[in-house]
Design an enzyme around this catalytic site. Structure first.
Site, PDB file in Angstrom:
ATOM      1  N   CYS A  65     -20.697 -31.243 -23.879  1.00 11.90           N
ATOM      2  CA  CYS A  65     -19.975 -30.664 -22.758  1.00 11.90           C
ATOM      3  C   CYS A  65     -20.354 -31.374 -21.461  1.00 11.90           C
ATOM      4  O   CYS A  65     -21.542 -31.475 -21.144  1.00 11.90           O
ATOM      5  CB  CYS A  65     -20.287 -29.168 -22.651  1.00 11.90           C
ATOM      6  SG  CYS A  65     -19.566 -28.371 -21.200  1.00 11.90           S
ATOM      7  N   PHE A  92       0.835  -1.208   0.000  1.00  8.00           N
ATOM      8  CA  PHE A  92       0.000   0.000   0.000  1.00  8.00           C
ATOM      9  C   PHE A  92       0.866   1.254   0.000  1.00  8.00           C
ATOM     10  O   PHE A  92       0.615   2.209  -0.730  1.00  8.00           O
ATOM     11  CB  PHE A  92      -0.928  -0.006   1.219  1.00  8.00           C
ATOM     12  CG  PHE A  92      -1.729   1.254   1.380  1.00  8.00           C
ATOM     13  CD1 PHE A  92      -2.901   1.449   0.652  1.00  8.00           C
ATOM     14  CD2 PHE A  92      -1.315   2.270   2.235  1.00  8.00           C
ATOM     15  CE1 PHE A  92      -3.637   2.623   0.779  1.00  8.00           C
ATOM     16  CE2 PHE A  92      -2.043   3.438   2.366  1.00  8.00           C
ATOM     17  CZ  PHE A  92      -3.215   3.615   1.641  1.00  8.00           C
ATOM     18  N   TYR A 140       4.027   1.485  -0.955  1.00 11.23           N
ATOM     19  CA  TYR A 140       4.742   1.557  -2.234  1.00 11.23           C
ATOM     20  C   TYR A 140       3.840   2.185  -3.300  1.00 11.23           C
ATOM     21  O   TYR A 140       4.254   3.087  -4.035  1.00 11.23           O
ATOM     22  CB  TYR A 140       5.189   0.168  -2.671  1.00 11.23           C
ATOM     23  CG  TYR A 140       5.991   0.162  -3.958  1.00 11.23           C
ATOM     24  CD1 TYR A 140       7.375   0.248  -3.937  1.00 11.23           C
ATOM     25  CD2 TYR A 140       5.355   0.086  -5.199  1.00 11.23           C
ATOM     26  CE1 TYR A 140       8.123   0.261  -5.111  1.00 11.23           C
ATOM     27  CE2 TYR A 140       6.084   0.109  -6.378  1.00 11.23           C
ATOM     28  CZ  TYR A 140       7.463   0.189  -6.317  1.00 11.23           C
ATOM     29  OH  TYR A 140       8.170   0.208  -7.483  1.00 11.23           O
ATOM     30  N   ARG A 170      22.037 -13.368 -26.149  1.00  7.81           N
ATOM     31  CA  ARG A 170      23.288 -14.042 -26.484  1.00  7.81           C
ATOM     32  C   ARG A 170      23.421 -14.238 -27.994  1.00  7.81           C
ATOM     33  O   ARG A 170      24.494 -14.090 -28.557  1.00  7.81           O
ATOM     34  CB  ARG A 170      23.359 -15.396 -25.771  1.00  7.81           C
ATOM     35  CG  ARG A 170      24.612 -16.182 -26.129  1.00  7.81           C
ATOM     36  CD  ARG A 170      24.671 -17.531 -25.438  1.00  7.81           C
ATOM     37  NE  ARG A 170      25.865 -18.251 -25.866  1.00  7.81           N
ATOM     38  CZ  ARG A 170      25.940 -18.996 -26.958  1.00  7.81           C
ATOM     39  NH1 ARG A 170      24.871 -19.149 -27.723  1.00  7.81           N
ATOM     40  NH2 ARG A 170      27.065 -19.599 -27.298  1.00  7.81           N
ATOM     41  N   CYS A 196     -22.700 -21.750 -20.595  1.00 12.36           N
ATOM     42  CA  CYS A 196     -21.982 -22.824 -19.900  1.00 12.36           C
ATOM     43  C   CYS A 196     -21.356 -22.281 -18.612  1.00 12.36           C
ATOM     44  O   CYS A 196     -20.595 -21.308 -18.653  1.00 12.36           O
ATOM     45  CB  CYS A 196     -20.884 -23.399 -20.798  1.00 12.36           C
ATOM     46  SG  CYS A 196     -19.890 -24.687 -19.999  1.00 12.36           S
ATOM     47  N   GLU A 236      27.060 -23.576  -9.175  1.00  9.68           N
ATOM     48  CA  GLU A 236      25.859 -22.738  -9.268  1.00  9.68           C
ATOM     49  C   GLU A 236      24.741 -23.503  -9.962  1.00  9.68           C
ATOM     50  O   GLU A 236      25.017 -24.330 -10.847  1.00  9.68           O
ATOM     51  CB  GLU A 236      26.175 -21.479 -10.101  1.00  9.68           C
ATOM     52  CG  GLU A 236      27.405 -20.725  -9.645  1.00  9.68           C
ATOM     53  CD  GLU A 236      27.984 -19.825 -10.732  1.00  9.68           C
ATOM     54  OE1 GLU A 236      27.362 -19.706 -11.810  1.00  9.68           O
ATOM     55  OE2 GLU A 236      29.078 -19.265 -10.505  1.00  9.68           O
ATOM     56  N   LYS A 284      22.026 -24.116 -12.742  1.00  6.85           N
ATOM     57  CA  LYS A 284      21.948 -23.672 -14.140  1.00  6.85           C
ATOM     58  C   LYS A 284      20.505 -23.257 -14.429  1.00  6.85           C
ATOM     59  O   LYS A 284      19.622 -24.099 -14.598  1.00  6.85           O
ATOM     60  CB  LYS A 284      22.380 -24.792 -15.090  1.00  6.85           C
ATOM     61  CG  LYS A 284      22.457 -24.358 -16.549  1.00  6.85           C
ATOM     62  CD  LYS A 284      22.994 -25.490 -17.417  1.00  6.85           C
ATOM     63  CE  LYS A 284      23.131 -25.038 -18.865  1.00  6.85           C
ATOM     64  NZ  LYS A 284      21.834 -24.666 -19.463  1.00  6.85           N
ATOM     65  N   CYS A 303     -22.325 -28.495 -19.161  1.00  6.26           N
ATOM     66  CA  CYS A 303     -23.649 -27.941 -19.479  1.00  6.26           C
ATOM     67  C   CYS A 303     -24.437 -28.780 -20.476  1.00  6.26           C
ATOM     68  O   CYS A 303     -25.624 -28.525 -20.691  1.00  6.26           O
ATOM     69  CB  CYS A 303     -23.511 -26.511 -20.007  1.00  6.26           C
ATOM     70  SG  CYS A 303     -22.810 -26.395 -21.674  1.00  6.26           S
ATOM     71  N   LYS A 353      24.012 -31.555 -16.810  1.00  6.68           N
ATOM     72  CA  LYS A 353      22.590 -31.539 -17.161  1.00  6.68           C
ATOM     73  C   LYS A 353      21.867 -32.671 -16.419  1.00  6.68           C
ATOM     74  O   LYS A 353      22.248 -33.837 -16.519  1.00  6.68           O
ATOM     75  CB  LYS A 353      22.403 -31.710 -18.674  1.00  6.68           C
ATOM     76  CG  LYS A 353      23.092 -30.640 -19.507  1.00  6.68           C
ATOM     77  CD  LYS A 353      22.558 -29.249 -19.211  1.00  6.68           C
ATOM     78  CE  LYS A 353      21.189 -29.011 -19.785  1.00  6.68           C
ATOM     79  NZ  LYS A 353      21.164 -28.853 -21.234  1.00  6.68           N
TER      80      LYS A 353
END
Length: 657
Positions: free
Chosen positions: A400, A32, A34, A132, A423, A109, A111, A403, A306
């Protein structure tokens, strides 16, 4: 207080709040507060545009629309990494490196599964962001990068020139919200966060990118002036001091500890806010990296481990069909509980009938299951050797399940869609569309109010909004009757909208706002349109055979008839106020650009359409005229390049008089 002083104060307060929220994940300012400060800054910037700062938080919502991305040559190539797929390969890399230098240490780290970018700063100010690409040449995505709030636009105590490398990604929470919006708007869902991030970062309209909730981890310094480091760990600490959001990392020396930590990252990946597809292991010492060198494509001092996708067998216990908010029928396999990628899976997507038929998936089958993109469980294949006797091929229902209305295939035949106008599964979306700006334009009937009305059982059809009573809805607002009366007044006013808006509001497939206007002008009222044959409908400009069949079928369904009669009973206008004045613009396409002062775009578009022409949003070889106001920009330039006639506002007024 001096406006400049207060604006500078607000910018710094909001920048710090953004840093704590988006980088440290430790907000101190209430939402609020902010919003209140941001609104104050917006008002000051509006009153003092000459004092607007480029690094103001108000400038991070997007707005720049590009015609194409410019190419960017990277001063320092963005190399890719050599992949390894087994513990043995990883151990071999570690042991070989340690053999060459027993004192080696490695940064480990996660990936991040996203898009690699280079961010360039000059004298502490963000200059450019580029993808990249092929490592040597990427694309300029600066305007979209600016919308990522964890990336600083200015840096204190910065070097003269700095280029850092990072990974732009879409957090899991943002991904789920995006797909919810896609579903609500009847658009195709994104398969995984990486695809969503890629599509978002390459949006030509930066407002779209801003709405996607992208984030970015910084993991490397590509180029820096005047500062020297001895280790990778030092560079990451330095980047943290500059308030970048730096990749989580540890530095280890023992090969067995590194292998164990890589496995630990995999085991705890579900706790991460973003998708990962592996771990990166880098030599920590920068001088050692130089000695080890690189191949033509990859450095010898780092590898990417990986993670293999986890695949397990389970049993299909049932197949159920869900109806989405756009009416699409989506089959889902209910499977025997199985643990996958750190979570318990009890169901898997079956996409559509083609997917089921191609794999011949039946209730009772033993199947192999995995998480696609580490998010959505899916069935890979059936173990036919374990199929139980009597297992029958599965087919989606012809009606359906919610419905009972008839279902029909989409144009590409991949999906089945409920055609019911009332529906319940589609109610929220249908009403949101019905009251939208280009449809019945009911101001104040937002999604939260619609959901509240549905929850209370007050509306079960778009027509029900016209039968709401003051006592029914007063409790929805703190202000009670004041807000309720305002909404009811807006609903009442919408009854007088032109029938062209109503035709669009009904949500008939392939009938957009422009087609609604053409149909209204052609048939004059809704009853005439309802009674039109397919042959008569196909004679209408821009209405092909498929659209004509959709219109005819829609009006000849029970739910549609009930909806129309409820609207009639409420007093909604069924007559057209759109009468074609003449056909002087028949076959002509106009593009309006720049700030128009003698008429609004809507007014100009209305005139063009009532004279048989079309108004388009972009310039092409098919454009007949471009009407330009002040600061016309790229559309005027493109028109001149293509030799398309350019009209001033006075020229246009002369044509329509």
């Amino acid at each position: 207080m001096d406006p400049k002083k207060r604006m500078d104060e607000l910018v710094e307060l909001l920048k710090e709040a953004n840093y704590r929220y988006y980088v440290l994940d430790n907000p101190e300012m209430l939402d609020f507060e902010y919003d209140r400060l941001l609104r104050e800054l917006e008002e000051l910037e509006k009153a003092n545009p000459e004092l607007l700062r480029a690094d103001s938080p108000t400038q991070r919502v997007g707005g720049e629309v590009l015609s194409a991305f410019q190419k960017v040559e990277h001063p320092v190539p963005l190399q890719s990494l050599q992949d390894v797929f087994s513990t043995e390969e990883l151990t071999e890399f570690l042991e070989k490196t340690l053999e060459g230098d027993p004192a080696s240490a490695f940064s480990v780290e996660p990936k991040i599964d996203g898009l690699s970018v280079a961010l360039e700063y000059v004298e502490g100010k963000f200059l450019r962001g580029a993808t990249r690409g092929d490592g040597s040449v990427g694309e300029d995505v600066t305007e979209n990068i600016k919308t990522i709030r964890s990336i600083p636009m200015t840096i204190e105590n910065a070097p003269a020139h700095l280029i850092v490398r990072g990974e732009v990604f879409m957090p899991k929470k943002s991904f789920h919200k995006l797909n919810e919006r896609q579903e609500a708007e009847g658009k195709q869902l994104f398969a995984n966060p990486r695809n969503a991030a890629a599509g978002s970062l390459r949006q030509l309209d930066s407002k779209i990118a801003a709405s996607r909730g992208l984030d970015c981890y910084i993991f490397n310094i590509q180029l820096i002036d005047g500062v020297e480091f001895t280790t990778h760990e030092e560079t990451l600490s330095y980047l943290e001091s500059l308030k970048f959001k730096v990749i989580p990392h540890v530095t280890l020396s023992d090969a067995s500890e590194i292998v164990a930590h890589v496995a630990s990252i995999n085991e705890n990946r579900e706790k991460l806010t973003c998708d990962i597809d592996g771990a990166v292991i880098k030599v920590n010492d920068l001088a050692q990296r130089t000695r080890m060198g690189s191949t033509a494509k990859t450095p010898r001092w780092a590898v990417a481990y990986k993670y293999p996708p986890e695949i397990k067998p389970t049993i299909v216990e049932d197949i159920v069909v869900q109806v989405g908010r756009t009416g699409v029928l989506t089959p889902k396999a209910v499977v025997k509980a199985v643990r996958l990628a750190g979570t318990t899976v009890t169901n898997a997507t079956l996409h559509n009938q083609d997917f089921i038929s191609q794999r011949d998936i039946r209730i009772g089958d033993t199947v192999l299951i995995r998480k696609a993109g580490e998010i959505i469980p899916e069935i890979l294949e059936v173990d036919f050797t374990k199929r139980p006797e009597g297992a029958e091929p599965y087919h989606l229902p012809g009606n359906c399940p919610v419905c009972g209305a008839r279902v029909e295939k989409d144009l590409d035949g991949a999906f089945l869609r409920c055609t019911g106008a009332e529906c319940p599964a589609q109610l929220s979306r249908n009403i949101a569309h019905f009251v939208s700006r280009d449809a019945m334009d009911v101001e104040g009937l937002g999604s939260s109010i619609v959901e509240a009305l549905i929850e209370k059982g007050l509306i079960k059809s778009p027509a029900d909004i016209y039968y709401l009573q003051l006592e029914d809805i007063s409790s929805l607002w703190k202000s009670g009757k004041t807000a309720a009366k305002k909404l009811l007044a807006a609903i009442e006013a919408s009854k007088q909208q032109d029938v062209s808006r109503l035709i669009y509001a009904l949500g008939i497939r392939q009938v957009g706002a422009k087609t609604g206007k053409v149909l209204a002008s052609t048939f004059g009222n809704l009853d005439a349109l309802m009674n039109a044959s397919v042959e008569e409908l196909t004679e209408v400009p821009d209405v092909g055979e498929v659209t004509a069949a959709n219109i005819y079928d829609w009006f000849h369904q029970e739910q549609s008839s009930h909806l129309v009669e409820r609207l009639r009973g409420a007093g909604v206008n069924f007559e057209s106020k759109r009468v074609l004045t003449d056909n002087r613009f028949a076959g002509k396409t106009f593009v309006l650009t720049g700030a128009l002062t003698k008429f609004t775009r809507d007014e100009a578009t209305e005139k063009i359409e009532l004279m048989g022409g079309k108004a388009a949003g972009s310039v092409s070889k098919k454009t007949s005229y471009v009407v330009v106001g002040e600061n016309a920009g790229s559309k005027e330039r493109k028109a001149r390049e293509l030799g398309i006639p350019i009209l001033s506002e006075d020229d246009f007024l002369a044509m329509i008089q």
